[in-house]
Write a protein that holds these residues in place. Structure first.
Motif, PDB file in Angstrom:
ATOM      1  N   ILE A 243       0.928  -0.878  -0.084  1.00 12.56           N
ATOM      2  CA  ILE A 243      -0.015  -0.155  -0.032  1.00 12.56           C
ATOM      3  C   ILE A 243       0.852   1.063  -0.036  1.00 12.56           C
ATOM      4  O   ILE A 243       1.740   1.220   0.806  1.00 12.56           O
ATOM      5  N   THR A 244       0.746   2.108  -0.814  1.00 11.50           N
ATOM      6  CA  THR A 244       1.577   3.280  -0.964  1.00 11.50           C
ATOM      7  C   THR A 244       0.602   4.613  -0.967  1.00 11.50           C
ATOM      8  O   THR A 244      -0.412   4.687  -1.562  1.00 11.50           O
ATOM      9  N   LYS A 245       1.450   5.574  -0.191  1.00  8.93           N
ATOM     10  CA  LYS A 245       0.584   6.873   0.072  1.00  8.93           C
ATOM     11  C   LYS A 245       1.434   7.871  -0.924  1.00  8.93           C
ATOM     12  O   LYS A 245       2.684   7.957  -0.714  1.00  8.93           O
ATOM     13  N   ILE A 246       0.951   8.526  -1.739  1.00  6.45           N
ATOM     14  CA  ILE A 246       1.639   9.450  -2.968  1.00  6.45           C
ATOM     15  C   ILE A 246       1.454  10.742  -2.631  1.00  6.45           C
ATOM     16  O   ILE A 246       0.304  11.113  -2.169  1.00  6.45           O
ATOM     17  N   ARG A 247       2.633  11.439  -2.450  1.00  9.86           N
ATOM     18  CA  ARG A 247       2.667  12.922  -1.928  1.00  9.86           C
ATOM     19  C   ARG A 247       3.254  13.704  -3.120  1.00  9.86           C
ATOM     20  O   ARG A 247       2.593  14.783  -3.313  1.00  9.86           O
ATOM     21  N   ALA A 248       4.143  13.268  -3.914  1.00  5.47           N
ATOM     22  CA  ALA A 248       4.576  14.166  -4.807  1.00  5.47           C
ATOM     23  C   ALA A 248       3.507  14.675  -5.890  1.00  5.47           C
ATOM     24  O   ALA A 248       2.697  13.899  -6.246  1.00  5.47           O
ATOM     25  N   LYS A 249       3.663  16.050  -6.132  1.00  2.00           N
ATOM     26  CA  LYS A 249       2.665  16.443  -7.000  1.00  2.00           C
ATOM     27  C   LYS A 249       2.948  16.858  -8.547  1.00  2.00           C
ATOM     28  O   LYS A 249       2.302  17.170  -9.416  1.00  2.00           O
TER      29      LYS A 249
ATOM     30  N   TYR B 280      -4.111   0.020  -7.913  1.00  2.00           N
ATOM     31  CA  TYR B 280      -5.372   0.226  -7.862  1.00  2.00           C
ATOM     32  C   TYR B 280      -5.646   1.377  -6.760  1.00  2.00           C
ATOM     33  O   TYR B 280      -4.873   1.394  -5.897  1.00  2.00           O
ATOM     34  N   VAL B 281      -6.291   2.681  -7.244  1.00  3.84           N
ATOM     35  CA  VAL B 281      -6.337   3.632  -6.509  1.00  3.84           C
ATOM     36  C   VAL B 281      -7.361   3.433  -5.371  1.00  3.84           C
ATOM     37  O   VAL B 281      -8.611   3.137  -5.634  1.00  3.84           O
ATOM     38  N   LEU B 282      -7.068   3.627  -4.013  1.00  4.41           N
ATOM     39  CA  LEU B 282      -7.919   3.309  -2.928  1.00  4.41           C
ATOM     40  C   LEU B 282      -8.511   4.683  -2.553  1.00  4.41           C
ATOM     41  O   LEU B 282      -9.956   4.656  -2.234  1.00  4.41           O
ATOM     42  N   GLN B 283      -7.806   5.727  -2.520  1.00  3.72           N
ATOM     43  CA  GLN B 283      -8.166   7.192  -1.870  1.00  3.72           C
ATOM     44  C   GLN B 283      -7.514   8.090  -2.936  1.00  3.72           C
ATOM     45  O   GLN B 283      -6.564   8.209  -3.317  1.00  3.72           O
ATOM     46  N   GLY B 284      -8.320   9.328  -3.226  1.00  6.93           N
ATOM     47  CA  GLY B 284      -7.792  10.388  -3.751  1.00  6.93           C
ATOM     48  C   GLY B 284      -7.808  10.234  -5.220  1.00  6.93           C
ATOM     49  O   GLY B 284      -8.604   9.092  -5.882  1.00  6.93           O
ATOM     50  N   SER B 285      -6.620  10.818  -6.080  1.00 11.65           N
ATOM     51  CA  SER B 285      -6.617  10.489  -7.456  1.00 11.65           C
ATOM     52  C   SER B 285      -5.257  10.853  -7.708  1.00 11.65           C
ATOM     53  O   SER B 285      -4.603  11.601  -7.034  1.00 11.65           O
ATOM     54  N   ILE B 286      -4.768  10.125  -9.024  1.00  9.45           N
ATOM     55  CA  ILE B 286      -3.231  10.082  -9.314  1.00  9.45           C
ATOM     56  C   ILE B 286      -3.215  10.205 -10.654  1.00  9.45           C
ATOM     57  O   ILE B 286      -3.890  10.362 -11.492  1.00  9.45           O
ATOM     58  N   VAL B 287      -2.066  10.835 -10.789  1.00 13.81           N
ATOM     59  CA  VAL B 287      -1.465  11.133 -12.219  1.00 13.81           C
ATOM     60  C   VAL B 287      -0.303  10.051 -12.649  1.00 13.81           C
ATOM     61  O   VAL B 287       0.543   9.921 -11.777  1.00 13.81           O
ATOM     62  N   VAL B 288      -0.613   9.097 -13.755  1.00 13.66           N
ATOM     63  CA  VAL B 288       0.507   8.218 -13.782  1.00 13.66           C
ATOM     64  C   VAL B 288       1.209   8.681 -15.094  1.00 13.66           C
ATOM     65  O   VAL B 288       0.802   8.754 -16.241  1.00 13.66           O
ATOM     66  N   ASN B 289       2.506   8.894 -14.741  1.00 13.43           N
ATOM     67  CA  ASN B 289       3.386   9.162 -16.063  1.00 13.43           C
ATOM     68  C   ASN B 289       4.252   8.144 -16.438  1.00 13.43           C
ATOM     69  O   ASN B 289       4.781   7.396 -15.504  1.00 13.43           O
ATOM     70  N   THR B 290       4.311   7.824 -17.584  1.00 17.14           N
ATOM     71  CA  THR B 290       5.320   6.603 -18.049  1.00 17.14           C
ATOM     72  C   THR B 290       5.916   7.038 -19.427  1.00 17.14           C
ATOM     73  O   THR B 290       5.686   8.465 -20.112  1.00 17.14           O
ATOM     74  N   GLU B 291       6.895   6.387 -19.648  1.00 18.95           N
ATOM     75  CA  GLU B 291       7.954   6.731 -20.557  1.00 18.95           C
ATOM     76  C   GLU B 291       7.589   6.614 -22.050  1.00 18.95           C
ATOM     77  O   GLU B 291       7.838   7.680 -22.721  1.00 18.95           O
ATOM     78  N   PHE B 292       6.413   6.082 -22.493  1.00 18.71           N
ATOM     79  CA  PHE B 292       6.092   5.775 -23.747  1.00 18.71           C
ATOM     80  C   PHE B 292       4.618   6.453 -24.012  1.00 18.71           C
ATOM     81  O   PHE B 292       4.019   6.174 -24.941  1.00 18.71           O
TER      82      PHE B 292
ATOM     83  N   LEU C 188       1.893  10.339  -9.369  1.00 18.86           N
ATOM     84  CA  LEU C 188       1.828  11.683  -8.573  1.00 18.86           C
ATOM     85  C   LEU C 188       0.428  11.829  -8.048  1.00 18.86           C
ATOM     86  O   LEU C 188      -0.461  11.442  -8.395  1.00 18.86           O
ATOM     87  N   ALA C 189       0.489  12.545  -7.020  1.00 20.25           N
ATOM     88  CA  ALA C 189      -1.014  13.131  -6.377  1.00 20.25           C
ATOM     89  C   ALA C 189      -1.538  14.047  -7.564  1.00 20.25           C
ATOM     90  O   ALA C 189      -1.000  14.979  -8.035  1.00 20.25           O
ATOM     91  N   ALA C 190      -2.787  13.781  -8.176  1.00 16.55           N
ATOM     92  CA  ALA C 190      -3.320  14.946  -8.959  1.00 16.55           C
ATOM     93  C   ALA C 190      -3.829  16.173  -8.302  1.00 16.55           C
ATOM     94  O   ALA C 190      -3.700  16.235  -7.226  1.00 16.55           O
ATOM     95  N   GLU C 191      -3.875  16.950  -9.226  1.00 19.51           N
ATOM     96  CA  GLU C 191      -4.214  18.499  -8.936  1.00 19.51           C
ATOM     97  C   GLU C 191      -5.371  18.336  -7.899  1.00 19.51           C
ATOM     98  O   GLU C 191      -6.488  17.562  -8.070  1.00 19.51           O
ATOM     99  N   GLY C 192      -5.238  19.082  -6.653  1.00 21.55           N
ATOM    100  CA  GLY C 192      -6.478  19.125  -5.874  1.00 21.55           C
ATOM    101  C   GLY C 192      -6.650  17.890  -4.715  1.00 21.55           C
ATOM    102  O   GLY C 192      -7.163  17.990  -3.900  1.00 21.55           O
ATOM    103  N   CYS C 193      -5.281  16.911  -5.034  1.00 25.84           N
ATOM    104  CA  CYS C 193      -5.430  16.057  -3.833  1.00 25.84           C
ATOM    105  C   CYS C 193      -3.980  16.030  -3.268  1.00 25.84           C
ATOM    106  O   CYS C 193      -2.919  15.924  -3.838  1.00 25.84           O
ATOM    107  N   ASN C 194      -3.917  16.336  -2.066  1.00 24.37           N
ATOM    108  CA  ASN C 194      -2.830  16.376  -1.223  1.00 24.37           C
ATOM    109  C   ASN C 194      -2.164  14.907  -0.891  1.00 24.37           C
ATOM    110  O   ASN C 194      -0.796  14.912  -1.146  1.00 24.37           O
ATOM    111  N   GLU C 195      -2.817  13.794  -0.873  1.00 22.17           N
ATOM    112  CA  GLU C 195      -2.368  12.721  -0.813  1.00 22.17           C
ATOM    113  C   GLU C 195      -3.236  11.605  -1.023  1.00 22.17           C
ATOM    114  O   GLU C 195      -4.425  11.623  -0.802  1.00 22.17           O
ATOM    115  N   ALA C 196      -2.793  10.871  -2.198  1.00 18.75           N
ATOM    116  CA  ALA C 196      -3.525   9.589  -2.566  1.00 18.75           C
ATOM    117  C   ALA C 196      -2.867   8.461  -2.143  1.00 18.75           C
ATOM    118  O   ALA C 196      -1.765   8.358  -1.659  1.00 18.75           O
TER     119      ALA C 196
END
Length: 224
Positions: A116-122, A140-152, A175-183
């Motif tokens: 289980i991972t808590k994501i802070r970087a925005k 799988y996103v449990l709480q909040g929302s995230i941005v997934v950046n990938t190479e391709f 990354l934590a998505a805009e408006g989300c302090n921690e996902a």
């Protein structure tokens, strides 16, 4: 009696003890500077998942062994085993971008690493370089929302209840998505050296079964 929560420092120290290595020998074998290794063993420093994977490769052991407590059977063939996951008893690894909570650390030779991972970087600038490590992973996103950046691929935003499956050798960052302090997400990472699906399917094949209508050993093409 409450079982003490394991730490990465404790597990690495026990791993070193099992192999009979001095701190200097562990440093030479793992590629971790001596001063850094000492800080890790005393829980004053930690490592990210991709760095831990590099250490496991240098030591020639599965990454799951880094998260395994002592006193467990090391035999590769295990049947009917189970482990209950509890975040309060998880191995907590904190980094600038993530808080990792590795689950089921008492099981050795796992073919999957549940975390289980808590994501802070925005931002990408805050996160730094994309990470790479062999294998595959499911997030799988449990709480909040995230941005997934990938190479391709272009960045993708995932909300609670959504998921993604990627090739971990492709550069990636969460990354934590805009408006989300921690996902908070549930991740399952596989070792690049373990062919989990074929290992499981071979059990089915041995009994003359078929794979969703495909003969054993054949490759099934899934429409995109």
């Amino acid at each position: 009696m409450v079982t003490p929560v394991p730490t990465l420092g404790v597990l690495l120290r026990k791993l070193r003890s099992r192999h009979g290595w001095t701190l200097k020998q562990m440093s030479e074998n793992s590629g971790i500077p001596l001063s850094t290794l000492s800080k890790i063993e005393h829980d004053r420093l930690t490592l990210t998942y991709d760095k831990l994977y590099q250490v496991s490769q240098r030591l020639g052991i599965p990454i799951s062994e880094l998260f395994a407590e002592t006193g467990q059977d090391t035999a590769p063939t295990v049947t009917a085993r189970r482990s209950l996951g509890d975040i309060d008893q998880a191995l907590h690894v904190e980094t600038p971008n993530y808080d990792y909570y590795f689950l089921c650390t008492e099981l050795r030779r796992k073919r999957m690493i549940p975390v289980i991972t808590k994501i802070r970087a925005k931002t990408s600038e805050e996160f730094g370089e994309l990470v790479h490590h062999p294998g595959e992973e499911f997030i799988y996103v449990l709480q909040g929302s995230i941005v997934v950046n990938t190479e391709f691929y272009d960045p993708v935003v995932l909300a609670a209840g959504q998921s993604i499956y990627i090739d971990s050798s492709m550069g990636h960052a969460y990354l934590a998505a805009e408006g989300c302090n921690e996902a908070e997400v549930l991740g399952v990472m596989s070792s690049g050296g373990d062919d989990l699906q074929e290992s499981l399917m071979s059990i089915h094949d041995a009994h003359g079964g078929q794979r969703n209508g495909v003969a054993p050993g054949a490759v099934r093409t899934v429409p995109q």
